[in-house]
Design an enzyme around this catalytic site. Structure first.
Site, short mmCIF file in Angstrom:
data_model
loop_
_atom_site.label_atom_id
_atom_site.label_comp_id
_atom_site.label_asym_id
_atom_site.label_seq_id
_atom_site.Cartn_x
_atom_site.Cartn_y
_atom_site.Cartn_z
N LYS A 60 0.84 -1.20 0.00
CA LYS A 60 0.00 0.00 0.00
C LYS A 60 0.88 1.26 0.00
CE LYS A 60 -0.28 -0.41 5.03
NZ LYS A 60 -1.12 -0.74 6.18
N TYR A 278 16.95 30.13 5.83
CA TYR A 278 15.80 30.86 6.39
C TYR A 278 15.88 30.93 7.91
CZ TYR A 278 13.43 30.23 1.87
OH TYR A 278 13.08 30.25 0.55
C1 LIG Z 1 -0.42 -1.53 7.03
C2 LIG Z 1 -0.99 -2.81 7.51
C3 LIG Z 1 -0.15 -3.90 7.74
C4 LIG Z 1 1.36 -3.82 7.70
O1 LIG Z 1 1.81 -3.20 8.87
P1 LIG Z 1 3.38 -2.94 9.12
O2 LIG Z 1 3.43 -2.33 10.46
O3 LIG Z 1 3.83 -2.01 8.06
O4 LIG Z 1 4.05 -4.26 9.02
C5 LIG Z 1 -0.76 -5.10 8.04
N1 LIG Z 1 -2.11 -5.21 8.15
C6 LIG Z 1 -2.93 -4.16 7.98
C7 LIG Z 1 -4.39 -4.35 8.14
C8 LIG Z 1 -2.40 -2.92 7.66
O5 LIG Z 1 -3.22 -1.88 7.50
#
Ligand SMILES: *Cc1c(COP(=O)(O)O)cnc(C)c1O
Length: 389
Positions: A60, A278
């Site tokens: 994702k 800045y």
């Molecule tokens: C993002 C997510 C993961 C992965 O989590 P990490 O901490 O990046 O390993 C797993 N399950 C769900 C439902 C998630 O939203």
């Protein structure tokens, strides 16, 4: 296909050979992120080994900023049982993978609205469902697989573990392919994971699902929290951040994946009492040599690194001088010979030194997730792997 999904940025991102990197860098003039696909695969194998079960590789948010299509291709092409499928959060992300010709299983872990079900089916996405009406609607239209999301304490998405009874009938009429929960603090030794484990087990007992239903619960921290014990309970685990070599690196010996580099574009002397950038927050004591590199907060190098971030340059560690600006950042390179065109490393390794993603995030007191996901789109990702990987 509906038009709300933007055209994919690059259905076929080039993957370079590791040997050609030095040559490739010559054509990169501003800032870029090198993504080591071999390291991603090694991390996937280590996570799978520690979990003891195949993984849903979470890609994702554009593979946590590393480039979802290239990473997904590398992972699904491993040719063993490491990867069961890919995890996304939105249908646009799923579509990008499908447009790139990736046919692996895709699980969308974020709840969809009923209005999105047709698109989910069109992209062959397994939705995470938890409302009786959605489950009936999904299953009455086709027998496409879906996963049941159970909330055991994250209080974000899914049916509450103690309200699972209400779903018994619909779930028995239409058994899911999988059932999962998500931990909120598995990285903390505070017992919260065990509490969530118990709630999840209790919900599974009430549901009494058929044996073949795929049970999954561990994110990266969940896997790491069980390192040295029996591994992940159930049939699958869902690591994300660990694939990208961050957050759970120490218990699992994961490798650095991301190397964020930018070029020196100017060098000057700044004299005693003069300020840099800045706000004038850096003031020279004596004459200091200041190099300007072509990356700033517009590239995802946050202002949090002002006057505190370390950067690797020509075999030395140098410090950010003054406020990080949008397109440029200044470094105090006093005593470190450098000139325009030299390559600085803001995250990752250079020579024998490495600024791990974890160390960089920690230096600014920020989340490793936000550091990676925040690397801006204008920074090209350069994916590489060993020849014949
Ligand atoms: C993002 C997510 C993961 C992965 O989590 P990490 O901490 O990046 O390993 C797993 N399950 C769900 C439902 C998630 O939203």
């Amino acid at each position: 296909m509906t038009s709300i999904y933007p055209a994919s940025r690059a259905a076929s991102p080039a993957v370079s050979s590791a040997d050609s990197l030095p040559q490739l860098r010559e054509g990169l003039h501003r800032a870029w992120v090198e993504v080591d696909l071999d390291a991603v695969r090694r991390n996937a194998r280590r996570l799978r080994h520690a979990a003891g079960v195949p993984i849903v590789a979470m890609v994702k948010a554009d593979g946590y900023g590393t480039g979802a299509v290239a990473v997904a291709r590398a992972l699904v092409g491993m040719g063993d049982d490491t990867v069961w499928g890919l995890g996304v959060a939105t249908l646009a992300e799923a579509r990008e993978l499908r447009d790139a010709g990736i046919s692996a299983r895709i699980l969308c872990c974020t709840p969809l609205l009923a209005a999105e079900h047709d698109d989910a089916r069109a992209f062959d996405v397994r939705p995470a469902l938890h409302r009786a009406s959605d489950i009936s609607a999904w299953c009455n239209t086709s027998d496409a697989p879906w996963h049941l999301a159970i909330d055991t304490g994250m209080a974000r998405a899914g049916v509450r573990w103690d309200a699972i009874d209400a779903l018994r009938d619909v779930v028995h009429a239409h058994p899911p392919e999988g059932v999962f929960t998500h931990f909120h603090s598995a990285e903390m030794p505070n017992g919260s994971r065990a509490v969530q484990d118990t709630r999840f087990d209790e919900a599974l007992r009430v549901l009494a699902l058929p044996e073949h239903v795929l049970v999954h619960r561990d994110n990266s921290a969940g896997i790491a929290s069980r390192a040295g014990s029996a591994g992940s309970p159930g049939a699958l685990a869902r690591p994300g951040i660990g694939l990208y070599g961050a957050f759970v690196t120490s218990p699992l010996a994961l490798d650095q994946v991301v190397h964020f580099r930018a070029r020196v574009i100017d060098v000057r002397d700044v004299h005693d009492g003069e300020s840099v950038s800045y706000g004038g927050t850096f003031v020279a004591h004596g004459t200091r040599r200041i190099a300007t590199i072509s990356a700033g907060h517009g590239d995802g190098y946050r202002q949090l690194f002002s006057n505190r971030g370390d950067v690797l340059l020509n075999g030395a560690r140098v410090r950010v001088a003054g406020l990080v600006s949008m397109d440029m950042t200044m470094l105090d390179v006093t005593g470190v010979p450098c000139e325009a065109g030299d390559v600085a490393t803001l995250i990752g390794s250079d020579g024998n030194d490495v600024l791990t993603t974890d160390a960089v995030a920690e230096c600014a007191g920020m989340s490793v997730y936000e550091l990676l996901v925040g690397l801006a789109l204008r920074v090209p990702r350069v994916h590489y792997e060993a020849e014949n990987a």
